[in-house]
Design an enzyme around this catalytic site. Structure first.
Site, mmCIF file in Angstrom:
data_model
loop_
_atom_site.group_PDB
_atom_site.id
_atom_site.type_symbol
_atom_site.label_atom_id
_atom_site.label_comp_id
_atom_site.label_asym_id
_atom_site.label_seq_id
_atom_site.Cartn_x
_atom_site.Cartn_y
_atom_site.Cartn_z
ATOM 1 N N ILE A 82 7.932 -19.106 -25.708
ATOM 2 C CA ILE A 82 7.564 -18.644 -24.770
ATOM 3 C C ILE A 82 7.562 -17.341 -23.807
ATOM 4 C CG2 ILE A 82 9.014 -21.176 -24.422
ATOM 5 C CD1 ILE A 82 11.284 -18.835 -23.008
ATOM 6 N N ASP A 83 7.979 -15.925 -24.907
ATOM 7 C CA ASP A 83 8.070 -15.204 -24.428
ATOM 8 C C ASP A 83 6.764 -14.392 -24.800
ATOM 9 O OD1 ASP A 83 11.248 -15.131 -24.046
ATOM 10 O OD2 ASP A 83 11.282 -14.560 -25.804
ATOM 11 N N GLU B 199 14.982 -12.055 -16.906
ATOM 12 C CA GLU B 199 16.012 -12.496 -17.286
ATOM 13 C C GLU B 199 17.011 -10.786 -17.911
ATOM 14 O OE1 GLU B 199 17.374 -14.491 -20.913
ATOM 15 O OE2 GLU B 199 16.126 -14.327 -21.759
ATOM 16 N N ARG C 118 16.123 -18.757 3.465
ATOM 17 C CA ARG C 118 17.028 -17.518 2.775
ATOM 18 C C ARG C 118 15.260 -16.835 1.444
ATOM 19 N NH1 ARG C 118 20.461 -22.725 0.803
ATOM 20 N NH2 ARG C 118 22.285 -22.851 2.414
HETATM 21 O O1 F6P Z 1 13.327 -16.266 -27.696
HETATM 22 C C1 F6P Z 1 12.900 -17.277 -26.584
HETATM 23 C C2 F6P Z 1 14.160 -17.079 -25.782
HETATM 24 O O2 F6P Z 1 14.178 -18.831 -24.646
HETATM 25 C C3 F6P Z 1 14.066 -15.917 -24.418
HETATM 26 O O3 F6P Z 1 13.949 -16.210 -23.888
HETATM 27 C C4 F6P Z 1 15.834 -16.141 -24.558
HETATM 28 O O4 F6P Z 1 16.214 -14.548 -23.661
HETATM 29 C C5 F6P Z 1 16.267 -16.528 -25.664
HETATM 30 O O5 F6P Z 1 15.305 -17.108 -26.296
HETATM 31 C C6 F6P Z 1 17.318 -17.295 -25.186
HETATM 32 O O6 F6P Z 1 17.450 -18.034 -26.677
HETATM 33 P P1 F6P Z 1 18.536 -18.884 -26.655
HETATM 34 O O7 F6P Z 1 18.040 -20.276 -27.136
HETATM 35 O O8 F6P Z 1 19.327 -18.789 -28.568
HETATM 36 O O9 F6P Z 1 19.268 -18.959 -26.056
#
Ligand code: F6P
Length: 355
Positions: free
Chosen positions: A135-136, A231, A171
């Site tokens: 998804i990244d 994030e 908000r």
């Molecule tokens: O690599 C995909 C991803 O969803 C990132 O966007 C996110 O930082 C990470 O995986 C979260 O990892 P996990 O599912 O191990 O918590």
């Protein structure tokens, strides 16, 4: 021609994995005499020898299914060469499973970590083909990975829903979108959702600049503001720190959206809330776009198997499905460039990018 294909999904899941598995299988059965072995839970299953002989019918009815029918796990690349306390040599174990199963090739569906291990196995002499999922959208050499567009649709829907409640209450809503190292998902969903502020890991932000937009909107009687924050977004000060130092600091703090909401309340006096949709962004059925892309990637992999062309990963370039050598793309990051067309579009729309 008979070919035994091992297939595994590794790393974080995403919508489209099953569609891609189905694409590989359907085309393989169509193009040659294929036998398919499903490796359970990513490289973990290859190490442990956990697998399942698959039948043709197991690839039916999975096109629309989220997650992965094979299961997945994270097996960090940096530990691959490390011998376990119980003496297990993971690379040797993976090669043994491949040999014991009499595989002609291994298809690995995954993100950056998966591709690094795929490259390692390729260099160790295995016939490997990668398929880029995440998804990244941060895999080098492909315009898009599968899973990305579905996540954009989901994150956009979240922003749309937040928009109405933000407007009702006047908000400031800070929505934290997945993407620790790359901000593609935040950028696309932020623009699609009409965010007022978009903060990406690639563009360090200054909270004072962010506050200016929120304050200006408040003064114009637009009492609400929408912030799409990756994030992994970071302040200018954090961007100057060493990664380890930054991570240690972040571990002591609340999540970034909560932090920003609190800071904006203090700076501007607005009522702010943070929203973290989290793994919802990775769940459920793939979008039509991702079903098509996953299928195209899977079918291309089957064609490569037929040609005996290994050591590559499938990619999208423009509207062509192509392949790149694993050694050229493994471990190469794909951050959002400062001059990306969507970044430029966002700036020209007056969206605050935090700098
Ligand atoms: O690599 C995909 C991803 O969803 C990132 O966007 C996110 O930082 C990470 O995986 C979260 O990892 P996990 O599912 O191990 O918590």
């Amino acid at each position: 021609m008979k070919r035994r294909i091992g297939i595994l999904t590794s790393g974080g899941d995403c919508p489209g994995l099953n569609a891609a598995i189905r694409g590989v299988a359907r085309a393989a059965y169509e193009l040659f005499d294929a036998e398919i072995v499903g490796i359970r839970n990513g490289y973990g299953g290859l190490i442990e020898g956990e697998y399942q002989e698959m039948s043709k019918k197991q690839f039916s009815g999975i096109l629309t299914l989220g997650g992965t029918i094979l299961g997945t796990s994270r097996t960090p690349f940096r530990n691959m060469r490390v011998i376990e306390d119980n003496g297990v040599d993971k690379v040797a174990a993976m090669k043994k499973t491949y040999k014991d199963l009499k595989l002609d090739c291994l298809v690995t569906l995954g993100g950056n970590g998966t591709h690094k291990t795929a490259n390692l196995l390729s260099q160790e002499g295995l016939n490997v083909i990668g398929l880029p999922k995440t998804i990244d959208n941060d895999i080098y050499g492909t315009d898009f990975t599968f899973g990305f567009h579905t996540a954009v649709d989901i994150a956009t829907d979240v922003i749309d829903r937040i928009h109405t409640t933000a407007a009702s209450h006047g908000r400031c809503m800070v929505i934290e979108i997945m993407g620790n190292k790359a901000g593609w998902l935040t950028l696309y969903s932020g623009v699609a959702g009409g965010a007022d502020v978009i903060l990406l890991p690639e563009i360090p932000y200054d909270i004072e600049k962010v506050a200016e937009t929120v304050e200006r909107r408040a003064k114009k009687k637009k009492a609400f503001s929408i912030l799409a924050v990756a994030e992994g977004a970071m302040t200018r000060e954090e961007a100057k720190m060493k990664k380890k130092e930054r991570e240690a600091l972040r571990a002591t703090q609340p999540c970034i959206s909560a932090r920003i909401a609190k800071e904006l309340t203090e700076l501007v006096g607005v009522e702010a809330r943070s929203v973290v949709p989290g793994h919802i962004q990775r769940g459920g059925s793939p979008s039509a776009y991702d079903r098509v892309l996953s299928t195209q990637f899977g079918v291309h992999a089957a064609q490569l198997i037929k040609e005996g062309h290994f050591g590559v990963t499938v990619a999208l370039k423009g509207n062509q499905i192509v392949h790149n050598d694993l050694k050229d793309i493994a471990g190469v990051p794909k951050p959002v460039p400062q001059d990306d067309t969507v970044v430029v579009t966002a700036r020209n729309m007056g969206i605050n990018m935090g700098d």
